[in-house]
Design a protein around this motif. Structure first.
Motif, PDB file in Angstrom:
ATOM      1  N   LEU A 109       0.821  -1.211   0.000  1.00 39.97           N
ATOM      2  CA  LEU A 109       0.000   0.000   0.000  1.00 39.97           C
ATOM      3  C   LEU A 109       0.853   1.258   0.000  1.00 39.97           C
ATOM      4  O   LEU A 109       0.446   2.290  -0.545  1.00 39.97           O
ATOM      5  CB  LEU A 109      -0.932  -0.006   1.221  1.00 39.97           C
ATOM      6  CG  LEU A 109      -2.065  -1.039   1.190  1.00 39.97           C
ATOM      7  CD1 LEU A 109      -2.853  -0.999   2.490  1.00 39.97           C
ATOM      8  CD2 LEU A 109      -2.994  -0.801   0.006  1.00 39.97           C
ATOM      9  N   GLU A 154       1.456   1.574  -3.833  1.00 42.23           N
ATOM     10  CA  GLU A 154       0.366   1.771  -4.777  1.00 42.23           C
ATOM     11  C   GLU A 154      -0.962   2.147  -4.116  1.00 42.23           C
ATOM     12  O   GLU A 154      -2.002   2.135  -4.780  1.00 42.23           O
ATOM     13  CB  GLU A 154       0.173   0.509  -5.623  1.00 42.23           C
ATOM     14  CG  GLU A 154      -0.226  -0.731  -4.839  1.00 42.23           C
ATOM     15  CD  GLU A 154      -0.461  -1.932  -5.755  1.00 42.23           C
ATOM     16  OE1 GLU A 154       0.046  -1.931  -6.903  1.00 42.23           O
ATOM     17  OE2 GLU A 154      -1.155  -2.868  -5.324  1.00 42.23           O
ATOM     18  N   GLY A 155      -0.926   2.515  -2.852  1.00 39.56           N
ATOM     19  CA  GLY A 155      -2.151   2.896  -2.164  1.00 39.56           C
ATOM     20  C   GLY A 155      -2.616   4.303  -2.507  1.00 39.56           C
ATOM     21  O   GLY A 155      -1.897   5.097  -3.120  1.00 39.56           O
ATOM     22  N   ASP A 156      -3.833   4.611  -2.081  1.00 37.00           N
ATOM     23  CA  ASP A 156      -4.437   5.928  -2.262  1.00 37.00           C
ATOM     24  C   ASP A 156      -4.362   6.663  -0.924  1.00 37.00           C
ATOM     25  O   ASP A 156      -4.959   6.210   0.054  1.00 37.00           O
ATOM     26  CB  ASP A 156      -5.893   5.764  -2.700  1.00 37.00           C
ATOM     27  CG  ASP A 156      -6.599   7.088  -2.942  1.00 37.00           C
ATOM     28  OD1 ASP A 156      -6.101   8.137  -2.493  1.00 37.00           O
ATOM     29  OD2 ASP A 156      -7.680   7.075  -3.567  1.00 37.00           O
ATOM     30  N   PRO A 157      -3.650   7.800  -0.847  1.00 35.28           N
ATOM     31  CA  PRO A 157      -3.521   8.505   0.429  1.00 35.28           C
ATOM     32  C   PRO A 157      -4.862   8.870   1.060  1.00 35.28           C
ATOM     33  O   PRO A 157      -4.986   8.895   2.286  1.00 35.28           O
ATOM     34  CB  PRO A 157      -2.728   9.766   0.061  1.00 35.28           C
ATOM     35  CG  PRO A 157      -2.000   9.411  -1.184  1.00 35.28           C
ATOM     36  CD  PRO A 157      -2.904   8.464  -1.924  1.00 35.28           C
ATOM     37  N   GLU A 158      -5.872   9.136   0.226  1.00 37.04           N
ATOM     38  CA  GLU A 158      -7.181   9.494   0.777  1.00 37.04           C
ATOM     39  C   GLU A 158      -7.835   8.303   1.469  1.00 37.04           C
ATOM     40  O   GLU A 158      -8.611   8.466   2.411  1.00 37.04           O
ATOM     41  CB  GLU A 158      -8.090  10.031  -0.329  1.00 37.04           C
ATOM     42  CG  GLU A 158      -7.649  11.390  -0.868  1.00 37.04           C
ATOM     43  CD  GLU A 158      -8.679  11.992  -1.805  1.00 37.04           C
ATOM     44  OE1 GLU A 158      -9.768  11.396  -1.955  1.00 37.04           O
ATOM     45  OE2 GLU A 158      -8.393  13.049  -2.381  1.00 37.04           O
ATOM     46  N   LYS A 159      -7.517   7.096   1.021  1.00 37.05           N
ATOM     47  CA  LYS A 159      -8.073   5.897   1.652  1.00 37.05           C
ATOM     48  C   LYS A 159      -7.230   5.440   2.837  1.00 37.05           C
ATOM     49  O   LYS A 159      -7.776   5.006   3.854  1.00 37.05           O
ATOM     50  CB  LYS A 159      -8.188   4.767   0.622  1.00 37.05           C
ATOM     51  CG  LYS A 159      -9.240   5.026  -0.454  1.00 37.05           C
ATOM     52  CD  LYS A 159      -9.332   3.860  -1.422  1.00 37.05           C
ATOM     53  CE  LYS A 159     -10.411   4.102  -2.467  1.00 37.05           C
ATOM     54  NZ  LYS A 159     -10.504   2.976  -3.439  1.00 37.05           N
ATOM     55  N   THR A 160      -5.914   5.521   2.702  1.00 37.90           N
ATOM     56  CA  THR A 160      -5.060   5.066   3.797  1.00 37.90           C
ATOM     57  C   THR A 160      -5.054   6.050   4.959  1.00 37.90           C
ATOM     58  O   THR A 160      -4.804   5.674   6.103  1.00 37.90           O
ATOM     59  CB  THR A 160      -3.614   4.856   3.325  1.00 37.90           C
ATOM     60  OG1 THR A 160      -3.090   6.110   2.848  1.00 37.90           O
ATOM     61  CG2 THR A 160      -3.544   3.813   2.226  1.00 37.90           C
ATOM     62  N   ARG A 215       0.465   9.579   5.029  1.00 35.70           N
ATOM     63  CA  ARG A 215       1.422   9.872   3.959  1.00 35.70           C
ATOM     64  C   ARG A 215       2.037   8.577   3.450  1.00 35.70           C
ATOM     65  O   ARG A 215       2.435   7.708   4.233  1.00 35.70           O
ATOM     66  CB  ARG A 215       2.508  10.814   4.504  1.00 35.70           C
ATOM     67  CG  ARG A 215       3.573  11.195   3.512  1.00 35.70           C
ATOM     68  CD  ARG A 215       4.398  12.382   4.025  1.00 35.70           C
ATOM     69  NE  ARG A 215       4.953  12.138   5.348  1.00 35.70           N
ATOM     70  CZ  ARG A 215       6.165  11.638   5.566  1.00 35.70           C
ATOM     71  NH1 ARG A 215       6.933  11.310   4.533  1.00 35.70           N
ATOM     72  NH2 ARG A 215       6.614  11.464   6.784  1.00 35.70           N
ATOM     73  N   ASP A 272      -7.506  -1.723   1.433  1.00 32.57           N
ATOM     74  CA  ASP A 272      -6.876  -0.568   0.794  1.00 32.57           C
ATOM     75  C   ASP A 272      -6.554   0.524   1.807  1.00 32.57           C
ATOM     76  O   ASP A 272      -6.267   1.656   1.426  1.00 32.57           O
ATOM     77  CB  ASP A 272      -7.738  -0.019  -0.344  1.00 32.57           C
ATOM     78  CG  ASP A 272      -9.156   0.319   0.117  1.00 32.57           C
ATOM     79  OD1 ASP A 272      -9.408   0.360   1.343  1.00 32.57           O
ATOM     80  OD2 ASP A 272     -10.024   0.534  -0.752  1.00 32.57           O
ATOM     81  N   THR A 273      -6.610   0.159   3.111  1.00 36.94           N
ATOM     82  CA  THR A 273      -6.242   1.111   4.170  1.00 36.94           C
ATOM     83  C   THR A 273      -5.298   0.451   5.152  1.00 36.94           C
ATOM     84  O   THR A 273      -5.216  -0.769   5.211  1.00 36.94           O
ATOM     85  CB  THR A 273      -7.487   1.600   4.925  1.00 36.94           C
ATOM     86  OG1 THR A 273      -8.089   0.490   5.624  1.00 36.94           O
ATOM     87  CG2 THR A 273      -8.482   2.219   3.990  1.00 36.94           C
TER      88      THR A 273
END
Length: 289
Positions: free
Chosen positions: A219, A222-228, A231, A288-289
């Protein structure tokens, strides 16, 4: 209930127990910071405590103080981990971190208080006999201290200035302490409460904890900062070796999936009772978090 429903319900129960414990404490910034740090999160460690207890025929209420204890200790570790002297993060669970919202001194004290709150919660007579509570206290102290989480964090900090990147074996040992030790205690706690053999759950949790950390490394890439809610790309920016940097992204995912299969195999003694723990393992490498 399905695993997602159980996880959500358990998270609400744990948070309610923690907030009730703090409800009548002094109206001081450090108490407000503790409550702030305790809100949100998946509560995966607390879920493992509660589900392990339920698998052994215990009521959720009997295990709730232990579930709240590990979540309090986990929250303390995040508060300190986010500070400028460690990872220097300004975002946690989508919110400004404690030292940003208040100040560094309050963050230190709130973390300290959350750690001691964990052991206060483990003294609750609802958890059973004195011997049972001592076993839980001793286990959590070892899992969170210089043989477990703290050691892992110390090794992680040392890696930032090491002359050579860590090897795969070294990273595995580091993460077994930093992430895996609390997950293992959480899985064992229900069996300890029931006076049962915790070893099958310990083996399950050892594989689960390593898969959890590998997926965190995935993550981070390739994670999404808004979901995790935090930073990303920190390790790459710091030049630190990770499971992904050493194995490659696809091989790291493959290794995580293999560990989850291993974790599931250790649950065979429990039969259908392990359905939620199997679903939990699969969730670890699909989140995804």
């Amino acid at each position: 209930m399905t695993f997602p429903e159980t996880l959500t319900q358990d998270a609400a129960r744990i948070e309610a127990h923690l907030m009730a414990t703090l409800a009548h404490r002094a109206d001081q910034p450090v108490i407000h910071a503790m409550r702030y740090a305790l809100r949100g999160g998946k509560r995966l460690r607390g879920f493992l405590v509660l589900e392990g207890a339920r698998m052994h025929g215990l009521a959720t209420t009997q295990a709730l103080p232990a579930a709240a204890a590990v979540e309090s200790l986990h929250a303390y570790s995040l508060v300190h981990d986010d500070m400028p002297c460690m990872d220097d993060d300004d975002l946690r669970r989508g919110q400004p971190t404690i030292h940003v919202t208040w100040d560094e001194a309050t963050a230190v004290l709130a973390g300290d208080a959350l750690q001691t709150l964990a052991f206060e919660l483990l003294a609750d007579p609802a958890l059973g006999s004195g011997d049972t509570r001592i076993a839980l206290v001793a286990g959590l102290a070892k899992a969170s201290g210089a043989e477990g989480m703290v050691l892992g964090q110390a090794l992680d900090i040392a890696a930032e200035t090491a002359t050579a990147p860590l090897t795969l074996q070294q990273i595995t040992e580091l993460q077994a302490g930093k992430t895996g030790a609390l997950i293992r205690w959480s899985a064992e706690a229900g069996a300890i409460l029931a006076g049962a053999d915790p070893q099958p759950l310990a083996r399950y949790a050892t594989a689960l904890g390593l898969a959890f950390q590998i997926w965190d490394d995935v993550l981070d890439v390739e994670g999404d900062p808004e979901k995790t809610g935090k930073r990303l790309h920190k390790d790459a920016d710091a030049g630190k070796a990770t499971f992904v940097s050493l194995l490659g992204l696809d091989a790291a995912k493959t290794r995580a999936r293999s560990l989850i299969s291993e974790a599931e195999s250790h649950l065979s003694p429990y039969g259908d009772r392990a359905a939620n723990l199997i679903a939990c393992a699969r969730f670890v490498i699909s989140r995804d978090t």
